[in-house]
Design an enzyme around this catalytic site. Structure first.
Site, short mmCIF file in Angstrom:
data_model
loop_
_atom_site.label_atom_id
_atom_site.label_comp_id
_atom_site.label_asym_id
_atom_site.label_seq_id
_atom_site.Cartn_x
_atom_site.Cartn_y
_atom_site.Cartn_z
N CYS A 143 -48.99 3.81 15.57
CA CYS A 143 -47.63 3.50 16.01
C CYS A 143 -47.23 2.12 15.51
CB CYS A 143 -47.56 3.51 17.53
SG CYS A 143 -48.12 5.06 18.24
N GLY A 179 -44.68 5.60 12.54
CA GLY A 179 -44.55 6.63 13.57
C GLY A 179 -43.18 7.25 13.48
N ASN A 223 -50.16 0.30 20.32
CA ASN A 223 -50.61 0.93 19.08
C ASN A 223 -52.13 1.00 19.13
OD1 ASN A 223 -50.93 -0.21 15.63
ND2 ASN A 223 -51.12 1.84 16.44
N GLY A 224 -52.66 2.20 18.98
CA GLY A 224 -54.11 2.37 19.00
C GLY A 224 -54.48 3.59 19.82
N TYR A 226 -53.38 3.10 3.37
CA TYR A 226 -52.23 3.99 3.55
C TYR A 226 -51.18 3.49 4.53
CZ TYR A 226 -49.65 8.02 5.44
OH TYR A 226 -48.66 8.87 5.91
N THR A 233 -47.14 6.09 -1.45
CA THR A 233 -48.08 5.01 -1.19
C THR A 233 -48.98 4.68 -2.37
OG1 THR A 233 -47.94 5.42 1.15
CG2 THR A 233 -49.87 4.21 0.42
N ASP A 260 -53.77 9.38 -6.00
CA ASP A 260 -53.26 9.25 -4.62
C ASP A 260 -54.07 8.17 -3.91
OD1 ASP A 260 -51.59 9.64 -2.52
OD2 ASP A 260 -51.98 11.79 -2.30
N ASP A 261 -53.49 7.66 -2.81
CA ASP A 261 -54.21 6.61 -2.09
C ASP A 261 -55.41 7.19 -1.36
OD1 ASP A 261 -51.45 7.30 -0.53
OD2 ASP A 261 -53.13 7.26 0.85
O1 LIG Z 1 -54.68 14.90 2.07
P1 LIG Z 1 -53.49 14.81 2.95
O2 LIG Z 1 -53.79 15.35 4.32
O3 LIG Z 1 -52.27 15.43 2.35
O4 LIG Z 1 -53.19 13.28 3.23
C1 LIG Z 1 -53.10 12.29 2.25
C2 LIG Z 1 -51.69 12.16 1.74
O5 LIG Z 1 -50.78 11.87 2.84
C3 LIG Z 1 -50.19 10.61 2.64
O6 LIG Z 1 -48.89 10.73 2.09
P2 LIG Z 1 -47.55 10.76 2.97
O7 LIG Z 1 -46.65 11.82 2.46
O8 LIG Z 1 -47.87 10.83 4.42
O9 LIG Z 1 -46.87 9.33 2.78
P3 LIG Z 1 -46.40 8.49 1.51
O10 LIG Z 1 -45.06 9.02 1.09
O11 LIG Z 1 -46.33 7.09 2.06
O12 LIG Z 1 -47.39 8.61 0.42
C4 LIG Z 1 -51.08 9.89 1.67
O13 LIG Z 1 -50.35 8.92 0.93
C5 LIG Z 1 -51.56 11.00 0.79
O14 LIG Z 1 -50.57 11.32 -0.19
N1 LIG Z 2 -50.80 5.98 16.91
C1 LIG Z 2 -50.82 5.28 18.01
O1 LIG Z 2 -50.97 4.07 18.01
C2 LIG Z 2 -50.70 6.09 19.29
C3 LIG Z 2 -50.58 5.32 20.58
C4 LIG Z 2 -50.93 6.19 21.78
N2 LIG Z 2 -52.33 6.54 21.75
C5 LIG Z 2 -50.07 7.44 21.80
O2 LIG Z 2 -50.54 8.50 21.50
O3 LIG Z 2 -48.89 7.33 22.09
MG LIG Z 3 -48.81 10.07 -0.04
#
Ligand SMILES: O=P(O)(O)OC[C@H]1O[C@H](OP(=O)(O)OP(=O)(O)O)[C@H](O)[C@@H]1O
Ligand SMILES: NC(=O)CC[C@H](N)C(=O)O
Ligand SMILES: [Mg+2]
Length: 508
Positions: free
Chosen positions: A2, A28, A101-102, A258, A304, A366-367
């Site tokens: 979050c 989030g 957050n957490g 990420y 990313t 990819d990242d």
């Molecule tokens: O293997 P997966 O489960 O697909 O997860 C990894 C992918 O998800 C994320 O992208 P995302 O679309 O969430 O965000 P971005 O646009 O910031 O790259 C991350 O950057 C990878 O591309």
């Molecule tokens: N990603 C988060 O930091 C989640 C905060 C909290 N555990 C929730 O589920 O709302």
């Molecule tokens: Mg991505």
């Protein structure tokens, strides 16, 4: 993961908090909320949805006051009911609101002890409501009508003694002030900044990422230390103290991979520069393993991986091309709830430019690869667009273990790399060859001069959980509560009827 923000100022903070949330939206996308305080009263608006959809003008005008906290939610515990959106409120002692957050790893046991020993009722399945009630109880036992900073710090010490897991928190105590604190390992980020108003008075801001401070004209001062609490009292004086006997900084390395925006600084390190270095080390590995790599063109999978892919191409001396165009109106797919939605969104989000693929050997970067949703779709798209060979590089090592500290990766079986060799993963995702970053290299990209952290939480890569309380029984329970197939059942159990506190749900 979050996003949280808190502002203590001398003029209304509603618009600034809204702006901060839009800057933290990438952390989030499920729910958003703001609470402000004026003359001892709280004003709240929170709901499921993106920031731009949750707040209408009518809500904004009612968020009165010069101090407030805000939250964007990506659920990792409980359900996605709007009653579990944040901030949370508890009326005793004083009236407290909190944004978290957490993820707590002992929320279940704590909620029992809150009821049985502290005589407190929590009404949702959110770990953040548990955290708020622990803080409230620990403050209550100080027994003061007018708590001072030492009482606040004693309450945070009580939280550290009882809570396990990850928590970066901003909270407000009605009529008294704003509190921010970070768990004893500093797993999740929280930074603070200052700015002067026109009369020269100092205003304070806390946020998950420094980019939110930049956007609002606050100067980043530093991250909170692990175990540290900061308290801005109602006279505008900032107090701080490390409230834990044992504290050691081990931030989550996945923030650099990420979660965080590249224009943020975390623990003194530029996320952008860390990602550039990830591209360099990955290129070096490719050159070592495959000196005759045959790559014609390097392409990022937006968004990313852009930074790492660019530097990787430079280091290889190969052309960098944008082969996929991202639909800017689709959010991040990894943090969407449910595999069906994630899969559909990857297709809607990315579209290939055919001429960049025809007859070429393409290296897609990819990242990270987590569930494999993105790479499987994208490799197929590249082939359909006419690529001769498709290679794949991940700027992070293989993600093989669940996350329990604020990333919704609860089940090992959902992770494409779990229990598989790299060769097997290569076959499943359908590329000609696959290369992952080595963990030591990833750490070296983040562990550089200026970083206040020298060790990291790398649990998703190495299965080592730094809080030491995560066992098989915990994972079994987590899977039951949060694996994709089980989440819906929980929501169906009429969670929509769950009582939420008073909220501005007005339609005019
Ligand atoms: O293997 P997966 O489960 O697909 O997860 C990894 C992918 O998800 C994320 O992208 P995302 O679309 O969430 O965000 P971005 O646009 O910031 O790259 C991350 O950057 C990878 O591309
Ligand atoms: N990603 C988060 O930091 C989640 C905060 C909290 N555990 C929730 O589920 O709302
Ligand atoms: Mg991505």
């Amino acid at each position: 993961m979050c996003g949280i923000a808190g502002i203590f100022a001398y003029s209304p903070v509603n618009q600034s908090l809204y702006d901060a949330l839009t800057v933290l939206q990438h952390r989030g996308q499920d729910a958003a909320g703001i609470v402000t305080e004026k003359d001892g009263d709280f004003f709240l608006r929170k709901s499921n949805g993106l920031v731009k959809d949750v707040f209408r003008t009518r809500h904004m005008t009612r968020l009165a006051g010069n101090m407030g906290i805000a939250h964007v939610r990506y659920p990792t515990a409980g359900t996605s009911s709007s009653a579990e959106s944040q901030p949370f409120y508890v009326n005793s002692p004083y009236g407290i609101v909190l944004a978290h957050n957490g993820n707590l790893t002992n929320a279940h046991g704590l909620s029992k002890s809150l009821y049985q020993s502290d005589l407190r009722h929590t009404n949702t399945t959110s770990d953040s409501e548990v955290l708020l009630n622990v803080f409230a109880h620990e403050l209550q036992v100080q027994g003061k009508l007018q708590p001072n900073e030492e009482d606040i710090f004693a309450a945070v010490t009580g939280v550290h003694n009882r809570c396990r897991g990850a928590y970066a928190v901003v909270a407000m105590i009605s009529s008294h002030g704003m509190v921010a604190f970070r768990d004893c390992f500093g797993i999740r980020p929280i930074v603070y900044g200052e700015r002067k108003n026109q009369e020269g008075k100092t205003e304070y801001m806390f946020a998950s990422e420094s980019v939110a401070l930049d956007a609002l004209g606050f100067k980043r001062v530093r991250e909170l230390d692990p175990g540290e609490a900061m308290y801005v009292d109602n006279k505008g004086i900032l107090h701080s103290k490390v409230c834990a006997k044992f504290a050691s900084l081990r931030p989550c390395i996945f923030e650099h991979v990420y979660f965080a925006r590249p224009d943020s600084i975390i623990d003194g390190i530029s996320v952008y520069k860390a990602r550039l270095r990830m591209g360099e080390t990955l290129a070096d590995k490719i050159l070592k393993l495959r000196p005759e790599h045959e790559i014609d063109v390097v392409m990022p999978i937006p968004d990313t991986s852009r930074t790492s892919a660019l530097q990787l191409a430079n280091r290889l001396g190969v052309k960098y091309r944008e082969g996929f165009i991202k639909n800017r109106y689709i959010g991040r797919t990894f943090i969407m709830p449910g595999q069906q939605l994630r899969k559909k969104s990857v297709k809607q989000k990315l579209n290939p430019i055919g001429l960049e693929f025809k007859g070429k050997n393409v290296l897609l970067v990819d990242d990270s690869i987590v569930r494999g949703t993105t790479c499987q779709e994208i490799i197929q798209m590249a082939r359909d667009a006419g690529a001769k060979k498709v290679f794949f590089a991940s700027a992070a090592p293989a993600v093989r273990y669940p996350n329990v500290y604020g990333i919704d990766m609860p089940s090992a079986s959902e992770l494409i790399a779990h229990g598989k060799t790299e060769k097997e993963i290569e076959e499943v995702i359908g590329c000609d060859w696959l290369v992952y970053q080595d963990l030591e290299d990833l750490i070296s990209c983040v562990q550089v001069d200026g970083n206040t952290a020298q060790e990291f939480d790398c649990s998703v890569f190495n299965g080592k959980y730094i809080t030491g309380d995560v066992d098989e029984a915990y994972f079994a329970q987590l899977e039951l509560n949060r694996a994709d197939g089980n989440k819906k059942k929980k929501l169906d159990a009429s969670y929509d009827g769950m009582m939420a506190i008073h909220n501005d749900n007005s339609t005019e």
